[in-house]
Design a protein around this motif. Structure first.
Motif, PDB file in Angstrom:
ATOM      1  N   TYR A 293       0.832  -1.208   0.000  1.00  0.00           N
ATOM      2  CA  TYR A 293       0.000   0.000   0.000  1.00  0.00           C
ATOM      3  C   TYR A 293       0.865   1.257   0.000  1.00  0.00           C
ATOM      4  O   TYR A 293       0.523   2.260  -0.604  1.00  0.00           O
ATOM      5  CB  TYR A 293      -0.883   0.051   1.257  1.00  0.00           C
ATOM      6  N   TYR A 294       1.977   1.199   0.713  1.00  0.00           N
ATOM      7  CA  TYR A 294       2.778   2.395   0.954  1.00  0.00           C
ATOM      8  C   TYR A 294       3.970   2.521   0.004  1.00  0.00           C
ATOM      9  O   TYR A 294       4.450   3.634  -0.212  1.00  0.00           O
ATOM     10  CB  TYR A 294       3.282   2.386   2.407  1.00  0.00           C
ATOM     11  N   VAL A 295       4.451   1.432  -0.530  1.00  0.00           N
ATOM     12  CA  VAL A 295       5.670   1.498  -1.335  1.00  0.00           C
ATOM     13  C   VAL A 295       5.413   1.197  -2.805  1.00  0.00           C
ATOM     14  O   VAL A 295       6.337   1.108  -3.599  1.00  0.00           O
ATOM     15  CB  VAL A 295       6.754   0.523  -0.798  1.00  0.00           C
ATOM     16  N   GLY A 296       4.150   1.045  -3.188  1.00  0.00           N
ATOM     17  CA  GLY A 296       3.836   0.679  -4.570  1.00  0.00           C
ATOM     18  C   GLY A 296       4.228   1.755  -5.574  1.00  0.00           C
ATOM     19  O   GLY A 296       4.638   1.440  -6.685  1.00  0.00           O
ATOM     20  N   PHE A 297       4.066   3.023  -5.198  1.00  0.00           N
ATOM     21  CA  PHE A 297       4.418   4.107  -6.128  1.00  0.00           C
ATOM     22  C   PHE A 297       4.640   5.400  -5.359  1.00  0.00           C
ATOM     23  O   PHE A 297       4.192   5.561  -4.225  1.00  0.00           O
ATOM     24  CB  PHE A 297       3.322   4.296  -7.187  1.00  0.00           C
ATOM     25  N   ASP A 298       5.345   6.346  -6.003  1.00  0.00           N
ATOM     26  CA  ASP A 298       5.536   7.696  -5.474  1.00  0.00           C
ATOM     27  C   ASP A 298       4.662   8.660  -6.262  1.00  0.00           C
ATOM     28  O   ASP A 298       4.253   8.376  -7.388  1.00  0.00           O
ATOM     29  CB  ASP A 298       7.004   8.119  -5.616  1.00  0.00           C
ATOM     30  N   GLY A 299       4.401   9.816  -5.685  1.00  0.00           N
ATOM     31  CA  GLY A 299       3.672  10.834  -6.429  1.00  0.00           C
ATOM     32  C   GLY A 299       2.171  10.760  -6.220  1.00  0.00           C
ATOM     33  O   GLY A 299       1.664  10.042  -5.362  1.00  0.00           O
ATOM     34  N   ASP A 300       1.438  11.505  -7.062  1.00  0.00           N
ATOM     35  CA  ASP A 300       0.002  11.681  -6.861  1.00  0.00           C
ATOM     36  C   ASP A 300      -0.840  11.045  -7.973  1.00  0.00           C
ATOM     37  O   ASP A 300      -2.028  11.281  -8.058  1.00  0.00           O
ATOM     38  CB  ASP A 300      -0.338  13.169  -6.770  1.00  0.00           C
ATOM     39  N   SER A 301      -0.199  10.261  -8.823  1.00  0.00           N
ATOM     40  CA  SER A 301      -0.944   9.534  -9.848  1.00  0.00           C
ATOM     41  C   SER A 301      -0.286   8.181 -10.054  1.00  0.00           C
ATOM     42  O   SER A 301       0.893   7.987  -9.732  1.00  0.00           O
ATOM     43  CB  SER A 301      -0.982  10.322 -11.165  1.00  0.00           C
ATOM     44  N   VAL A 302      -1.045   7.249 -10.581  1.00  0.00           N
ATOM     45  CA  VAL A 302      -0.532   5.886 -10.733  1.00  0.00           C
ATOM     46  C   VAL A 302      -1.267   5.190 -11.873  1.00  0.00           C
ATOM     47  O   VAL A 302      -2.429   5.495 -12.163  1.00  0.00           O
ATOM     48  CB  VAL A 302      -0.722   5.089  -9.413  1.00  0.00           C
ATOM     49  N   ILE A 303      -0.568   4.282 -12.523  1.00  0.00           N
ATOM     50  CA  ILE A 303      -1.195   3.410 -13.522  1.00  0.00           C
ATOM     51  C   ILE A 303      -1.136   1.979 -12.997  1.00  0.00           C
ATOM     52  O   ILE A 303      -0.055   1.438 -12.730  1.00  0.00           O
ATOM     53  CB  ILE A 303      -0.482   3.496 -14.883  1.00  0.00           C
ATOM     54  N   TYR A 304      -2.292   1.405 -12.783  1.00  0.00           N
ATOM     55  CA  TYR A 304      -2.369   0.003 -12.362  1.00  0.00           C
ATOM     56  C   TYR A 304      -2.657  -0.868 -13.585  1.00  0.00           C
ATOM     57  O   TYR A 304      -3.550  -0.562 -14.379  1.00  0.00           O
ATOM     58  CB  TYR A 304      -3.500  -0.207 -11.357  1.00  0.00           C
ATOM     59  N   THR A 305      -1.909  -1.934 -13.727  1.00  0.00           N
ATOM     60  CA  THR A 305      -2.252  -2.966 -14.702  1.00  0.00           C
ATOM     61  C   THR A 305      -3.059  -4.012 -13.959  1.00  0.00           C
ATOM     62  O   THR A 305      -2.592  -4.555 -12.956  1.00  0.00           O
ATOM     63  CB  THR A 305      -0.996  -3.609 -15.317  1.00  0.00           C
ATOM     64  N   ILE A 306      -4.291  -4.243 -14.434  1.00  0.00           N
ATOM     65  CA  ILE A 306      -5.181  -5.124 -13.698  1.00  0.00           C
ATOM     66  C   ILE A 306      -5.708  -6.252 -14.576  1.00  0.00           C
ATOM     67  O   ILE A 306      -5.697  -6.173 -15.809  1.00  0.00           O
ATOM     68  CB  ILE A 306      -6.385  -4.350 -13.121  1.00  0.00           C
ATOM     69  N   GLU A 307      -6.149  -7.299 -13.900  1.00  0.00           N
ATOM     70  CA  GLU A 307      -6.906  -8.364 -14.551  1.00  0.00           C
ATOM     71  C   GLU A 307      -8.331  -8.264 -14.022  1.00  0.00           C
ATOM     72  O   GLU A 307      -8.555  -8.301 -12.815  1.00  0.00           O
ATOM     73  CB  GLU A 307      -6.311  -9.730 -14.223  1.00  0.00           C
ATOM     74  N   ARG A 308      -9.277  -8.080 -14.934  1.00  0.00           N
ATOM     75  CA  ARG A 308     -10.695  -7.994 -14.574  1.00  0.00           C
ATOM     76  C   ARG A 308     -11.426  -9.089 -15.352  1.00  0.00           C
ATOM     77  O   ARG A 308     -11.668  -8.965 -16.545  1.00  0.00           O
ATOM     78  CB  ARG A 308     -11.249  -6.612 -14.901  1.00  0.00           C
ATOM     79  N   GLY A 309     -11.737 -10.186 -14.661  1.00  0.00           N
ATOM     80  CA  GLY A 309     -12.307 -11.327 -15.357  1.00  0.00           C
ATOM     81  C   GLY A 309     -11.292 -11.903 -16.319  1.00  0.00           C
ATOM     82  O   GLY A 309     -10.157 -12.221 -15.935  1.00  0.00           O
ATOM     83  N   ASN A 310     -11.636 -11.962 -17.587  1.00  0.00           N
ATOM     84  CA  ASN A 310     -10.725 -12.489 -18.611  1.00  0.00           C
ATOM     85  C   ASN A 310      -9.963 -11.391 -19.329  1.00  0.00           C
ATOM     86  O   ASN A 310      -9.217 -11.666 -20.274  1.00  0.00           O
ATOM     87  CB  ASN A 310     -11.512 -13.323 -19.637  1.00  0.00           C
ATOM     88  N   GLU A 311     -10.147 -10.135 -18.906  1.00  0.00           N
ATOM     89  CA  GLU A 311      -9.490  -9.008 -19.571  1.00  0.00           C
ATOM     90  C   GLU A 311      -8.286  -8.511 -18.781  1.00  0.00           C
ATOM     91  O   GLU A 311      -8.257  -8.602 -17.560  1.00  0.00           O
ATOM     92  CB  GLU A 311     -10.466  -7.848 -19.740  1.00  0.00           C
ATOM     93  N   SER A 312      -7.308  -7.964 -19.511  1.00  0.00           N
ATOM     94  CA  SER A 312      -6.170  -7.294 -18.894  1.00  0.00           C
ATOM     95  C   SER A 312      -6.162  -5.858 -19.397  1.00  0.00           C
ATOM     96  O   SER A 312      -6.353  -5.613 -20.593  1.00  0.00           O
ATOM     97  CB  SER A 312      -4.866  -7.998 -19.266  1.00  0.00           C
ATOM     98  N   MET A 313      -5.985  -4.892 -18.486  1.00  0.00           N
ATOM     99  CA  MET A 313      -6.043  -3.486 -18.907  1.00  0.00           C
ATOM    100  C   MET A 313      -5.243  -2.607 -17.961  1.00  0.00           C
ATOM    101  O   MET A 313      -4.926  -3.005 -16.839  1.00  0.00           O
ATOM    102  CB  MET A 313      -7.499  -3.014 -18.930  1.00  0.00           C
ATOM    103  N   ASP A 314      -4.930  -1.391 -18.438  1.00  0.00           N
ATOM    104  CA  ASP A 314      -4.295  -0.374 -17.605  1.00  0.00           C
ATOM    105  C   ASP A 314      -5.358   0.600 -17.111  1.00  0.00           C
ATOM    106  O   ASP A 314      -6.234   1.025 -17.876  1.00  0.00           O
ATOM    107  CB  ASP A 314      -3.240   0.402 -18.397  1.00  0.00           C
ATOM    108  N   VAL A 315      -5.270   0.963 -15.836  1.00  0.00           N
ATOM    109  CA  VAL A 315      -6.204   1.915 -15.241  1.00  0.00           C
ATOM    110  C   VAL A 315      -5.391   3.047 -14.618  1.00  0.00           C
ATOM    111  O   VAL A 315      -4.536   2.797 -13.766  1.00  0.00           O
ATOM    112  CB  VAL A 315      -7.076   1.240 -14.163  1.00  0.00           C
ATOM    113  N   ALA A 316      -5.644   4.282 -15.045  1.00  0.00           N
ATOM    114  CA  ALA A 316      -4.924   5.440 -14.509  1.00  0.00           C
ATOM    115  C   ALA A 316      -5.769   6.111 -13.434  1.00  0.00           C
ATOM    116  O   ALA A 316      -6.969   6.329 -13.615  1.00  0.00           O
ATOM    117  CB  ALA A 316      -4.614   6.426 -15.631  1.00  0.00           C
TER     118      ALA A 316
END
Length: 293
Positions: free
Chosen positions: A45-68
């Motif tokens: 939770y605390y060391v995943g990224f620095d700054g005030d924005s982030v891009i998560y690469t996620i798996e949602r069901g059978n899909e893979s996508m980037d979420v900003a």
């Protein structure tokens, strides 16, 4: 808040700013030396990224996508400091005469009051997926579940006269009291990677009850007292400064609480709003009740 978040319940985060979770854990391992991977979800939770924005690469069901996600501090951290809304009732009676108690939301006095309701119940499910609201509640619970006082750990201490030598403390800690009217039903405790230190102590006490049973994933393995170490720079760290062992001599680090039934989070169940661990606990108590007939 779910209504304004780009993520959905059940999303599996596999990378942060295009760096895999495994890579991030490996990089931060020198700062955060926890015994098991499931425990590292706390620090991520605390060391995943620095700054005030982030891009998560996620798996949602059978899909893979980037979420900003942008404006993280204002939208989540600042709001989170002021809003502490329980996601469910801390105590509730489930079907088949099973009592559910969330130890992260109930103090010792509240637990004592609620446990009295369970005297004629088939079982109690203690939820220890997090940190206890009151760490001293382990003795309150033991006094209800144990027929006699019991030692579940032994500790070591540093010999100041021989640096580097640690000795077994002959004084053991006893949990519970003499109680012929102790609870005779099944006691199940749920744990996960967020169960650390005092939470592991509470879970172990419940698991050692006459009909105790532990369900979940590996815990942190940090049962000892916390020692804070300040540095000249003003930065500080903390370590577990006490050896904690099972009665058979096995160290509680790195494996943490002894688990009777391993069960890991199921993204599909989460998407459907199901609590797979809770359902498994209910199923176990039912089976135990039928065996007693």
């Amino acid at each position: 808040p779910v209504d304004s978040c780009e993520l959905q319940e059940g999303d599996v985060i596999v990378a942060v700013n295009h760096k895999s979770i495994a890579e991030i854990r490996k990089e931060k391992r020198i700062y955060n030396n926890l015994g098991d991977g499931s425990a590292d979800q706390y620090a991520i939770y605390y060391v995943g990224f620095d700054g005030d924005s982030v891009i998560y690469t996620i798996e949602r069901g059978n899909e893979s996508m980037d979420v900003a996600i942008h404006n993280v501090n204002e939208r989540y951290w600042e709001k989170g400091k002021n809003v502490e809304t329980p996601i469910h009732e801390p105590s509730r009676m489930l079907k088949d005469s099973i009592l559910y108690l969330d130890i992260t939301l109930l103090n010792s006095e509240e637990l004592r009051t609620h446990m009295k309701r369970a005297e004629n119940c088939k079982g109690i499910i203690f939820d220890m997926r997090g940190y206890p609201k009151e760490w001293t509640c382990s003795n309150t619970i033991a006094s209800f579940l144990y027929p006699h006082p019991k030692a579940v750990f032994y500790y070591t201490y540093a010999d100041y006269w021989q640096p580097g030598i640690f000795r077994k403390n002959p004084n053991v800690e006893l949990f519970g009291t003499e109680n012929p009217d102790y609870y005779k039903g099944t006691a199940v405790v749920l744990v996960n990677g967020l169960a650390m230190s005092a939470a592991e102590r509470v879970a172990t006490v419940i698991g050692n009850a006459p009909k105790g049973h532990v369900i979940g994933e590996p815990t942190c393995g940090t049962l000892g007292l916390v020692l804070y170490v300040p540095f000249v720079s003003g930065v500080a760290t903390r370590i577990t400064g006490q050896g904690v062992y099972w009665p058979d001599g096995t160290c509680t680090y790195p494996n943490g609480v002894k688990i009777d039934q391993y069960l890991y989070p199921d993204p599909e169940a989460i998407r459907q709003g199901k609590d797979a661990m809770l359902e498994e606990a209910v199923k176990y108590i039912r089976a135990q009740s039928e065996d007693m007939r």
